[in-house]
Design an enzyme around this catalytic site. Sequence first.
Site, PDB file in Angstrom:
ATOM      1  N   ARG A 293      29.226  30.834  37.993  1.00 12.97           N
ATOM      2  CA  ARG A 293      29.440  30.855  39.683  1.00 12.97           C
ATOM      3  C   ARG A 293      28.174  30.900  40.136  1.00 12.97           C
ATOM      4  O   ARG A 293      27.906  30.408  41.191  1.00 12.97           O
ATOM      5  CB  ARG A 293      30.239  32.125  39.853  1.00 12.97           C
ATOM      6  CG  ARG A 293      31.532  32.122  38.940  1.00 12.97           C
ATOM      7  CD  ARG A 293      32.635  31.107  39.936  1.00 12.97           C
ATOM      8  NE  ARG A 293      32.631  31.419  41.241  1.00 12.97           N
ATOM      9  CZ  ARG A 293      33.599  32.192  41.909  1.00 12.97           C
ATOM     10  NH1 ARG A 293      34.213  32.952  41.299  1.00 12.97           N
ATOM     11  NH2 ARG A 293      33.448  32.340  43.211  1.00 12.97           N
TER      12      ARG A 293
ATOM     13  N   ASP B 223      44.942  31.307  34.284  1.00  9.36           N
ATOM     14  CA  ASP B 223      44.633  32.341  35.206  1.00  9.36           C
ATOM     15  C   ASP B 223      45.697  33.164  35.222  1.00  9.36           C
ATOM     16  O   ASP B 223      46.924  33.004  34.533  1.00  9.36           O
ATOM     17  CB  ASP B 223      44.461  31.579  36.392  1.00  9.36           C
ATOM     18  CG  ASP B 223      44.182  32.262  37.791  1.00  9.36           C
ATOM     19  OD1 ASP B 223      43.981  33.368  37.776  1.00  9.36           O
ATOM     20  OD2 ASP B 223      44.402  31.719  39.028  1.00  9.36           O
TER      21      ASP B 223
ATOM     22  N   CYS C  16      39.450  32.076  35.006  1.00  7.84           N
ATOM     23  CA  CYS C  16      38.436  32.351  36.016  1.00  7.84           C
ATOM     24  C   CYS C  16      38.085  33.832  36.286  1.00  7.84           C
ATOM     25  O   CYS C  16      37.208  34.253  36.840  1.00  7.84           O
ATOM     26  CB  CYS C  16      39.204  31.675  37.353  1.00  7.84           C
ATOM     27  SG  CYS C  16      40.881  32.393  37.719  1.00  7.84           S
TER      28      CYS C  16
ATOM     29  N   HIS D 216      40.328  27.444  45.678  1.00  6.50           N
ATOM     30  CA  HIS D 216      39.038  28.425  45.130  1.00  6.50           C
ATOM     31  C   HIS D 216      38.076  27.354  44.835  1.00  6.50           C
ATOM     32  O   HIS D 216      37.812  27.078  43.612  1.00  6.50           O
ATOM     33  CB  HIS D 216      39.674  29.341  44.106  1.00  6.50           C
ATOM     34  CG  HIS D 216      38.569  30.420  43.678  1.00  6.50           C
ATOM     35  ND1 HIS D 216      37.437  30.480  44.353  1.00  6.50           N
ATOM     36  CD2 HIS D 216      38.716  31.447  43.110  1.00  6.50           C
ATOM     37  CE1 HIS D 216      36.749  31.593  43.951  1.00  6.50           C
ATOM     38  NE2 HIS D 216      37.715  32.253  43.001  1.00  6.50           N
TER      39      HIS D 216
ATOM     40  N   GLN E 186      34.873  28.333  42.308  1.00 12.28           N
ATOM     41  CA  GLN E 186      35.281  28.588  41.105  1.00 12.28           C
ATOM     42  C   GLN E 186      35.282  27.432  40.463  1.00 12.28           C
ATOM     43  O   GLN E 186      34.887  27.218  39.233  1.00 12.28           O
ATOM     44  CB  GLN E 186      36.685  29.431  41.210  1.00 12.28           C
ATOM     45  CG  GLN E 186      37.206  29.541  39.841  1.00 12.28           C
ATOM     46  CD  GLN E 186      36.526  30.459  38.979  1.00 12.28           C
ATOM     47  OE1 GLN E 186      36.086  31.728  39.456  1.00 12.28           O
ATOM     48  NE2 GLN E 186      35.980  30.266  37.896  1.00 12.28           N
TER      49      GLN E 186
ATOM     50  N   ARG F  60      36.284  34.690  51.962  1.00 12.76           N
ATOM     51  CA  ARG F  60      37.406  34.808  50.939  1.00 12.76           C
ATOM     52  C   ARG F  60      38.581  35.550  52.084  1.00 12.76           C
ATOM     53  O   ARG F  60      38.616  36.586  52.404  1.00 12.76           O
ATOM     54  CB  ARG F  60      37.202  35.813  49.904  1.00 12.76           C
ATOM     55  CG  ARG F  60      38.376  36.242  49.098  1.00 12.76           C
ATOM     56  CD  ARG F  60      38.131  37.059  47.849  1.00 12.76           C
ATOM     57  NE  ARG F  60      37.992  35.876  46.891  1.00 12.76           N
ATOM     58  CZ  ARG F  60      37.785  36.103  45.765  1.00 12.76           C
ATOM     59  NH1 ARG F  60      37.859  37.356  45.076  1.00 12.76           N
ATOM     60  NH2 ARG F  60      37.283  35.426  44.809  1.00 12.76           N
TER      61      ARG F  60
HETATM   62  N1   CP Z   1      37.062  34.429  39.567  1.00 11.35           N
HETATM   63  C1   CP Z   1      36.789  35.393  40.728  1.00 11.35           C
HETATM   64  O1   CP Z   1      36.912  34.607  42.122  1.00 11.35           O
HETATM   65  O2   CP Z   1      36.597  36.438  40.485  1.00 11.35           O
HETATM   66  P1   CP Z   1      36.504  37.619  42.057  1.00 11.35           P
HETATM   67  O3   CP Z   1      37.754  37.707  42.447  1.00 11.35           O
HETATM   68  O4   CP Z   1      36.079  38.742  41.130  1.00 11.35           O
HETATM   69  O5   CP Z   1      35.520  37.153  42.861  1.00 11.35           O
HETATM   70  N1  NVA Z   2      44.692  32.894  41.385  1.00 11.70           N
HETATM   71  C1  NVA Z   2      43.863  34.151  41.476  1.00 11.70           C
HETATM   72  C2  NVA Z   2      42.536  33.822  41.229  1.00 11.70           C
HETATM   73  C3  NVA Z   2      41.424  34.975  41.297  1.00 11.70           C
HETATM   74  C4  NVA Z   2      39.925  34.526  40.916  1.00 11.70           C
HETATM   75  C5  NVA Z   2      44.185  34.909  42.682  1.00 11.70           C
HETATM   76  O1  NVA Z   2      44.208  34.104  43.695  1.00 11.70           O
HETATM   77  O2  NVA Z   2      44.279  36.131  42.731  1.00 11.70           O
END
Ligand code: CP
Ligand code: NVA
Length: 311
Positions: free
Chosen positions: A294, A226, A266, A132, A135, A105
């Site tokens: 997930r 989101d 999400c 993502h 997700q 990430r």
């Molecule tokens: N939806 C998602 O990616 O959650 P986290 O940021 O908690 O990993």
């Molecule tokens: N769009 C959000 C998704 C989190 C899972 C972000 O990037 O923070």
Amino acid sequence: MYHALAGRDLLSIADLSRDDIDAVLDAGALAKGGGHLGRPLEGRCLAMIFQRPSNRTRVSFEVAIQRLGGHPIPVFSQEIQMGERESVADVSRILDRYLDAIVARLTSHRDLLRMAANADAPVVNAMTDREHPCQVLADLLTVREATGGLRGVPVAYVGDGNNVCTSWIYAAAICGIDLRIVCPPGYEPPAAVLETGQALRGDGTRMLLSHDPGPVLDGAAIIYTDVWASMGQEAEQQRRREDFAHLQVNDALVARAAPGARVMHCLPAHRGEEITDSVLDGPQSIVFDQAENRMWVQQALLALVFAGAVP
Ligand code: CP
Ligand code: NVA
């Protein structure tokens, strides 16, 4: 036997074919139903690098890796200080010598591409500023469970044209989904993403981008939202609260979709901003099934990347 994903990176949903996606969803459903995906990670170590906070992604990947017999090694940004203590390319070259895969990430998608270019081991995108994909694979399994399929399903994406939206555009194009996006002016997905989405369009794909929730919600079987301000956009939070206020997923907005439409997010949610408690905790919400999925799709993905096929 399905070998198309063996040894591959997953950086973008756009890299996947419809068959790849179906293979992941089928294996995920198999695992969720109690089927065993074997132990293709036996004796293997996988790094999980996190430059951003995470609950679902880190924990569900750790569990998925353990279930497949592997050993996850979480690496946090304050420790590795990528780009400061050491370049992304050097971090990647080193981890590639020790490990069998890297789940990352990263703040910047460019860094993810750099990481993948400097490692022979598979690199899996656990979210960047641009996409993502893990997700959205879980989201697709959730939509399939809720509606019985993917092709032609009317999905209303209500909110920011962000990383999750981008992965949705690619997935919808590949899977023939009827994706409608509503966002405030100025918050559209990037033009290049829309172009790639057009190029990926398959049978049955429909794509609508509007500033008006009316045609987006009309007949929608799924309402997806989101956060308005993603990680790293905290300074814009107040302005975004004002710009997105009319797109809050509340009871009145849900009532404009098809009767019995399902609501997805999400997570993490900013309750009371993009979604109300009454919707998130209400009978039409499937967000917790979505979050559970997930774990199943990531287990499926890693099984296909490492074993090439599931037993
Ligand atoms: N939806 C998602 O990616 O959650 P986290 O940021 O908690 O990993
Ligand atoms: N769009 C959000 C998704 C989190 C899972 C972000 O990037 O923070």
